[in-house]
Design a protein around this motif. Structure first.
Motif, mmCIF file in Angstrom:
data_model
loop_
_atom_site.group_PDB
_atom_site.id
_atom_site.type_symbol
_atom_site.label_atom_id
_atom_site.label_comp_id
_atom_site.label_asym_id
_atom_site.label_seq_id
_atom_site.Cartn_x
_atom_site.Cartn_y
_atom_site.Cartn_z
ATOM 1 N N ALA A 17 -6.071 -58.218 -9.699
ATOM 2 C CA ALA A 17 -6.134 -59.676 -9.573
ATOM 3 C C ALA A 17 -7.588 -60.126 -9.403
ATOM 4 O O ALA A 17 -8.030 -61.112 -10.009
ATOM 5 C CB ALA A 17 -5.292 -60.132 -8.379
ATOM 6 N N PHE A 18 -8.353 -59.392 -8.584
ATOM 7 C CA PHE A 18 -9.754 -59.765 -8.371
ATOM 8 C C PHE A 18 -10.561 -59.576 -9.659
ATOM 9 O O PHE A 18 -11.350 -60.446 -10.046
ATOM 10 C CB PHE A 18 -10.363 -58.940 -7.227
ATOM 11 N N MET A 19 -10.337 -58.452 -10.359
ATOM 12 C CA MET A 19 -11.099 -58.198 -11.581
ATOM 13 C C MET A 19 -10.751 -59.220 -12.676
ATOM 14 O O MET A 19 -11.585 -59.548 -13.509
ATOM 15 C CB MET A 19 -10.867 -56.762 -12.076
ATOM 16 N N LYS A 20 -9.529 -59.724 -12.649
ATOM 17 C CA LYS A 20 -9.132 -60.778 -13.596
ATOM 18 C C LYS A 20 -9.951 -62.045 -13.310
ATOM 19 O O LYS A 20 -10.446 -62.706 -14.216
ATOM 20 C CB LYS A 20 -7.630 -61.052 -13.430
ATOM 21 N N VAL A 38 -13.213 -48.985 -7.264
ATOM 22 C CA VAL A 38 -13.388 -49.588 -5.949
ATOM 23 C C VAL A 38 -12.075 -50.251 -5.548
ATOM 24 O O VAL A 38 -11.597 -51.136 -6.253
ATOM 25 C CB VAL A 38 -14.520 -50.641 -5.993
ATOM 26 N N ILE A 39 -11.519 -49.814 -4.438
ATOM 27 C CA ILE A 39 -10.177 -50.235 -4.044
ATOM 28 C C ILE A 39 -10.041 -51.750 -3.855
ATOM 29 O O ILE A 39 -9.034 -52.340 -4.245
ATOM 30 C CB ILE A 39 -9.711 -49.472 -2.779
ATOM 31 N N GLY A 65 -11.646 -62.800 -1.485
ATOM 32 C CA GLY A 65 -10.917 -62.677 -2.750
ATOM 33 C C GLY A 65 -11.503 -63.473 -3.899
ATOM 34 O O GLY A 65 -10.962 -63.446 -5.006
ATOM 35 N N GLU A 66 -12.599 -64.208 -3.655
ATOM 36 C CA GLU A 66 -13.235 -64.985 -4.726
ATOM 37 C C GLU A 66 -14.587 -64.373 -5.081
ATOM 38 O O GLU A 66 -15.372 -64.046 -4.188
ATOM 39 C CB GLU A 66 -13.469 -66.445 -4.271
ATOM 40 N N PRO A 67 -14.885 -64.221 -6.388
ATOM 41 C CA PRO A 67 -16.178 -63.635 -6.764
ATOM 42 C C PRO A 67 -17.331 -64.650 -6.768
ATOM 43 O O PRO A 67 -17.166 -65.760 -7.257
ATOM 44 C CB PRO A 67 -15.914 -63.127 -8.191
#
Ligand code: AMP
Ligand code: GLY
Length: 429
Positions: free
Chosen positions: A246-249, A240-241, A283-285
């Motif tokens: 950075a997001f997955m981290k 998923v683009i 950008g925040e999960p």
């Protein structure tokens, strides 16, 4: 080894497809399976919730590993049952204990778990019928839209996103006082609405170590452009683009690590797959929900991207040795298009013969709701019938492979969404 896989959907056909590719698999049984699993494994006419029959079968067929696909047997306590029987008390099972499965079985339980372990999630309050007045008053103080969730399992229908205060109040009354979702809505979680892009993250864990599998995006609505009723899922794309490194981290540090250490700290036995429904909000999960199994149709896009031995992964989970497993992921794109019976998710006709292509280049055909009729033809038997996964070096290529094969599969009144992946293509351009 002999392996028993429980379930009957596209997810289970994808599991079976991957399991039989492993040299570690001597014989695979699927209970109850579908027409697709029957082609590559042995289907067994046992329901995934028939604990006694499963126990008997494990003994009579020397099963050494049990893999549970759907949530229902887990929430009903299958793992605890098998581990309480002397003959099966040590058998490796991929699937959490009943307490672990409560992360999916009770939204209130999972929200409290997230709060205790500082996992980012939407603000919420929980109400019972006795607290209806407090619940209505709470709604008055919240901004709109507002999300109402039945606490228990409600076959994917228990979440209401209310646009007006009137609608929210009416729905809260129906859920708590009129058992709109039966027992499942005897408690209701009232939750802040999160805006952003949704993502499914999959974590394999033995309760101590974890491996993050490829992420996926699911297409939940029946209609193109994400319109119409919610379904089990009409398609999936992986990778998923918008889930960049950075997001997955952040997902790993802020969500996965506190979740796994929370399970360990709270002595919640969890050997299985944890599916984390996330919102990417600027950008925040934020965690929308936990599921205690793989997603369907996400599995059909995620598993073809796993290059390392899948049975070794399952064994690592079931035997508590996941730390030693070397997970290797392909950089290819996988896109899954689900073909459904006309009328789904409402009522639909079953029993139409399905025609298949002779070959399916760069794609894999997974069966979901299929069965053989008395003339031995494969027919549609459920709402979601076939899931085709296309593979390619680019998203375009993967989509082309999937849709080319979908175009060669047909039955009376079959339907699929032609816009799977288009939103992501737009984001990429
Ligand atoms: P669930 O049954 O928990 O998977 O929820 C169904 C869908 O409702 C989710 O996949 C989201 O699209 C949406 N949803 C649930 N909770 C929220 C929330 N707090 N904010 C926005 N959308 C939500
Ligand atoms: N595709 C969403 C789910 O499996 O729950």
């Amino acid at each position: 080894m002999n392996i028993l896989l429980l379930g009957s959907g596209g997810r289970e056909h994808a599991f079976a497809w991957k399991i039989v590719q492993s040299p570690l698999c001597a014989k695979l049984f699927v209970a109850p399976g579908n027409a697709g699993t029957a082609d590559i494994a042995e289907n067994v006419a046992i329901a995934a919730t028939d604990f006694k029959a499963i126990h008997q079968f494990i003994l009579s067929h020397s099963v050494e590993l049990v893999v549970v696909g759907p949530e229902e047997p887990l929430v009903k306590g299958l793992v605890d049952y098998l581990h309480s029987q002397p003959e099966t008390n040590k058998i490796p099972i991929v699937g959490p204990s009943q307490l672990g499965a409560t992360l999916e079985g009770s939204k209130d339980f999972s929200k409290r778990f997230m709060l205790r372990n500082q996992v980012p999630t939407a603000a919420y309050e929980t109400f019972t019928a006795e607290q209806i007045e407090e619940g209505l008053a709470y709604l008055e103080t919240q901004s709109l839209p507002i999300v109402l969730k039945a606490d228990g399992l409600a076959a994917g229908k228990g979440v209401l996103i209310c646009q007006t205060l009137e609608e929210a109040k009416e729905s809260l009354k129906e859920m708590l006082l009129e058992a709109k979702f039966g027992d499942a809505s005897s408690k209701v979680v009232v939750e802040e609405f999160l805006t952003g892009i949704e993502l499914s993250v999959f974590v394999a864990t033995d309760g101590k170590s974890y491996k993050i599998l490829p992420e996926a995006k699911d297409y939940k609505r029946i209609g193109e452009g994400d319109t119409g009723l919610n379904t089990g899922g009409m398609g999936a794309v992986s990778p998923v683009i918008f889930a960049d490194k950075a997001f997955m981290k952040k997902v790993e540090e802020l969500v996965v690590k506190p979740t796994i250490s929370g399970l360990e700290k709270e002595k919640i036995d969890f050997k299985g797959f944890l599916f984390i429904g996330l919102m990417n909000k600027d950008g925040e999960p934020f965690v929308i929900e936990y599921n205690v199994r793989m997603g369907d149709p996400e599995t059909e896009a995620v598993l073809p991207r796993i290059e390392s031995d899948f049975v070794e992964l399952l064994l690592g989970i079931g035997t508590g040795t996941l730390e030693d497993y070397d997970l290797r992921i392909s950089s290819q794109y996988a896109t899954t298009v689900v073909m459904v019976s006309g009328g789904y998710p409402g009522s639909y006709e079953k029993g139409f013969p399905i025609s298949f292509p002779e070959s399916s280049q760069n794609s894999v055909i997974f069966h979901a709701g299929t069965a053989r009729n008395s003339s031995n033809e494969i027919v549609n038997q459920g709402g979601r019938v076939i899931a085709v996964t296309g593979l390619g070096d680019t998203l375009d290529e993967a989509l082309e492979s999937a849709f080319s094969t979908v175009g060669k599969i047909s039955w009376n009144k079959a339907y699929f969404r032609k816009d799977i992946g288009q939103d992501i293509l737009k984001l990429m351009n």
